[in-house]
Design an enzyme around this catalytic site. Structure first.
Site, mmCIF file in Angstrom:
data_model
loop_
_atom_site.group_PDB
_atom_site.id
_atom_site.type_symbol
_atom_site.label_atom_id
_atom_site.label_comp_id
_atom_site.label_asym_id
_atom_site.label_seq_id
_atom_site.Cartn_x
_atom_site.Cartn_y
_atom_site.Cartn_z
ATOM 1 N N PRO A 45 10.486 -0.629 9.649
ATOM 2 C CA PRO A 45 11.339 -1.693 10.009
ATOM 3 C C PRO A 45 11.835 -2.399 8.678
ATOM 4 O O PRO A 45 13.143 -2.729 8.737
ATOM 5 C CB PRO A 45 10.748 -2.521 10.972
ATOM 6 C CG PRO A 45 9.617 -1.624 11.504
ATOM 7 C CD PRO A 45 9.310 -0.737 10.639
ATOM 8 N N GLY A 75 -36.661 28.374 -15.067
ATOM 9 C CA GLY A 75 -37.165 27.249 -14.652
ATOM 10 C C GLY A 75 -38.238 26.553 -15.772
ATOM 11 O O GLY A 75 -39.149 27.282 -16.389
ATOM 12 N N GLY A 76 -38.044 25.133 -15.982
ATOM 13 C CA GLY A 76 -39.050 24.607 -17.076
ATOM 14 C C GLY A 76 -38.671 24.950 -18.079
ATOM 15 O O GLY A 76 -37.322 24.845 -18.550
ATOM 16 N N ASP A 77 -39.375 25.021 -19.045
ATOM 17 C CA ASP A 77 -39.251 25.564 -20.434
ATOM 18 C C ASP A 77 -39.420 27.174 -20.829
ATOM 19 O O ASP A 77 -40.245 27.639 -20.134
ATOM 20 C CB ASP A 77 -40.120 24.731 -21.375
ATOM 21 C CG ASP A 77 -39.863 24.969 -22.775
ATOM 22 O OD1 ASP A 77 -39.101 24.085 -23.497
ATOM 23 O OD2 ASP A 77 -40.410 25.902 -23.438
ATOM 24 N N VAL A 117 0.807 -1.402 0.006
ATOM 25 C CA VAL A 117 0.176 -0.068 0.111
ATOM 26 C C VAL A 117 0.842 1.243 0.100
ATOM 27 O O VAL A 117 0.542 2.200 -0.717
ATOM 28 C CB VAL A 117 -0.902 -0.033 1.321
ATOM 29 C CG1 VAL A 117 -1.830 1.231 1.219
ATOM 30 C CG2 VAL A 117 -1.974 -1.171 1.126
ATOM 31 N N LYS A 136 -38.535 36.506 -9.214
ATOM 32 C CA LYS A 136 -39.635 37.362 -8.896
ATOM 33 C C LYS A 136 -40.601 36.308 -8.195
ATOM 34 O O LYS A 136 -40.912 35.198 -8.465
ATOM 35 C CB LYS A 136 -40.484 37.601 -10.212
ATOM 36 C CG LYS A 136 -39.425 38.587 -11.065
ATOM 37 C CD LYS A 136 -40.567 38.913 -12.177
ATOM 38 C CE LYS A 136 -40.725 38.108 -13.506
ATOM 39 N NZ LYS A 136 -39.528 37.612 -14.000
ATOM 40 N N ASP A 138 -33.581 32.814 -11.934
ATOM 41 C CA ASP A 138 -34.563 33.310 -11.154
ATOM 42 C C ASP A 138 -34.901 32.081 -10.010
ATOM 43 O O ASP A 138 -34.053 31.186 -9.910
ATOM 44 C CB ASP A 138 -36.079 33.390 -11.990
ATOM 45 C CG ASP A 138 -36.328 32.265 -12.691
ATOM 46 O OD1 ASP A 138 -36.318 31.046 -12.040
ATOM 47 O OD2 ASP A 138 -36.541 32.220 -14.027
ATOM 48 N N MET A 170 -48.447 27.616 -11.548
ATOM 49 C CA MET A 170 -48.646 29.090 -10.777
ATOM 50 C C MET A 170 -50.129 28.873 -10.110
ATOM 51 O O MET A 170 -50.640 30.242 -10.060
ATOM 52 C CB MET A 170 -48.321 30.098 -11.497
ATOM 53 C CG MET A 170 -46.949 30.185 -12.122
ATOM 54 S SD MET A 170 -46.641 31.434 -13.298
ATOM 55 C CE MET A 170 -47.891 30.812 -14.898
ATOM 56 N N ALA A 175 -41.396 19.604 -7.678
ATOM 57 C CA ALA A 175 -41.286 18.499 -8.376
ATOM 58 C C ALA A 175 -39.828 18.090 -8.678
ATOM 59 O O ALA A 175 -38.952 18.999 -9.137
ATOM 60 C CB ALA A 175 -42.098 18.411 -9.698
ATOM 61 N N ALA A 187 -42.803 21.971 -16.496
ATOM 62 C CA ALA A 187 -42.878 21.460 -15.095
ATOM 63 C C ALA A 187 -44.017 20.462 -15.212
ATOM 64 O O ALA A 187 -43.987 19.492 -14.489
ATOM 65 C CB ALA A 187 -43.243 22.513 -14.115
ATOM 66 N N PRO A 240 -37.503 21.334 -14.101
ATOM 67 C CA PRO A 240 -37.906 21.764 -12.679
ATOM 68 C C PRO A 240 -37.139 21.825 -11.552
ATOM 69 O O PRO A 240 -37.609 22.238 -10.566
ATOM 70 C CB PRO A 240 -39.018 20.494 -12.749
ATOM 71 C CG PRO A 240 -38.234 19.432 -13.707
ATOM 72 C CD PRO A 240 -37.438 20.132 -14.625
#
Length: 459
Positions: free
Chosen positions: A43, A301-303, A23, A270, A248, A383, A412, A332, A225
């Site tokens: 040793p 976020g999402g598309d 090792v 926001k 965001d 939303m 999600a 989402a 998502p």
């Protein structure tokens, strides 16, 4: 992150290796390859270690470990078969402030050895923080197979040109863009093929044109998502190339962290009733940054084109002739439905699906409630958390059964995902009791009854 990955320069540095068996020999080979001045204490020493030390100018002190062996050492590795000796080395090193690694004992390490892919001067290190060395080695083998053997030659070639490029292109953003194009184009291919003279000629041409001010570009990227594994390859690649990232609150932290460490990050999130950065200002910011010659990523976020206002953000860019790309993301509705085990369409339950913006303006909604009464259509409200009472009330008032199944998916695809199920008659009370937090998605229709059988295994 349990360990900070760093690259330590060890050329000529005095390093102590306690132990001289198989090792210890593996560790000695790494240390000597990095140019360390290794002294092994044990040793007895195996023949392979003795040969290595002799070849590279290292030393073997025959005898038992003593605290005095640590004097003047840069770091120490303990690799003996005796736990008491290893622990003593650990305690002594910590008392003296010397970095120490006890092999196969993560609790007694303040530094660890990663698995290494060596394309000197390019080095790739993979670490599991000591929890699964076998997994780290497996990843090393995969990466090793992916990387050209001559990649180190390309790194050395680029390193020899850094001063010339810095002089010719003082602007940092423009310089980074130049390097990215250079290392993905004909110059790199010639170096990898061993034709460095041709590569030099191509570089001279590139530097002449690259010194001119380049135009920026905007990448509107759907981040999905929340689960970073759901990002597309293109999205990850463009995110890595960005000079500036605008994101965001719907974009998860692990996705933002995929950007380069030196990329500027600007939060433009926001919340309902609190638009800290107005949409018009975001649009203008994208335009201004691109005009400065920067590569700008807008993470959504999402598309971007599904309730993401992506069209508004690129409209101003198109009007001013700024180049842009739009990278779709998993919206989402698709992600939440899959991870919750709720098919949006199913031959026996629903033959169509409708995406609806569920937020209210002035506590009211002008949606076409009468057109949402088909039992064979799944409704998905984005939303809709705040407007949930109105959604349930209006769907029932216009003819939907009170016992129509309904689900609310909270956060999600993330570790904290939660699915609440009920009906149009019961969901308002369930939400009041469970107090879910945004982001959420609401699914209405008989497909929700499949959730108990098909729900995601990780829920």
């Amino acid at each position: 992150m349990q360990y900070l990955p760093i690259c330590l320069k060890l050329h000529g540095a005095p390093v102590l290796l306690v132990g001289a068996g198989t090792v210890a020999t593996r560790k000695a080979r790494l240390l000597l390859r990095a140019g360390a001045d290794v002294t092994a204490v044990a040793p007895e020493a195996c023949a392979e270690l003795q040969a290595l030390l002799q070849e590279h100018g290292g030393h073997w002190r025959q005898g038992c470990y003593d605290t005095a062996d640590l004097e003047g050492k840069t770091l120490v590795v303990a690799a003996t078969p005796v736990a008491e000796v290893n622990y003593r080395v650990y305690e002594d090193a910590c008392a003296l402030g010397v970095p120490v690694n006890v092999v196969d004992a993560p609790a007694y390490c303040n530094f660890i050895f990663p698995s290494i892919v060596d394309r000197d001067p390019l080095v790739v290190a993979i670490s599991s923080s000591g929890s699964s060395p076998v997994l780290a080695r497996q990843l090393r083998h995969r990466i090793d197979a992916m990387l050209p053997a001559a990649l180190g030659r390309l790194a050395a070639f680029a390193g020899g040109l850094r001063d010339r490029v810095k002089q010719a292109i003082p602007d940092e953003s423009a310089r980074r863009l130049f390097w990215e194009k250079l290392l993905q184009g004909a110059v790199a291919e010639q170096v990898l093929a061993g034709n460095e003279a041709r590569a030099e000629a191509l570089f001279d041409e590139a530097i002449a044109s690259g010194a001119k001010q380049s135009q920026g570009e905007v990448y509107l990227i759907g981040a999905g998502p929340g689960d970073p594994d759901l990002m597309t390859f293109k999205a990850a690649r463009l995110l890595q190339s960005a000079d500036v990232v605008l994101y965001d609150r719907l974009v998860s932290t692990p996705i933002v962290d995929m950007a380069r460490r030196d990329a500027q990050r600007i939060y433009v999130g926001k919340r309902r009733g609190d638009h800290a950065v107005p949409q018009g200002q975001i649009n203008q910011q994208l335009l201004d940054l691109a005009r400065e010659g920067k590569r700008v990523v807008r993470l959504k976020g999402g598309d971007p084109f599904v309730f993401g206002r992506g069209g508004e953000e690129i409209e101003l860019l198109a009007r001013h002739g700024v180049p842009f790309q739009v990278v779709p993301g998993i919206t989402a509705a698709n992600a939440a439905a899959c991870y919750a085990g709720i098919p949006l369409t199913h031959r026996d339950y629903a033959q169509s699906v409708r995406f609806v913006a569920g937020h209210l303006k002035d506590n009211s909604s002008n949606l076409d409630w009468g057109g949402m009464q088909s039992e064979s259509e799944t409704l998905v409200f984005y939303m809709g958390l705040v407007g949930l009472p109105v959604i349930c009330e209006q769907l029932r008032a216009h003819g939907r059964r009170p016992d129509t199944p309904m689900a609310l998916v909270e956060r999600a695809t993330r570790e904290e995902q939660r699915v609440l199920t009920g009906t149009l008659a019961t969901m308002v009370d369930i939400v009041a009791s469970e107090n879910p937090q945004a982001p959420t998605l609401i699914i209405v229709g008989d497909v929700v009854t499949l959730h108990p059988q098909l729900r995601w295994y990780g829920e």
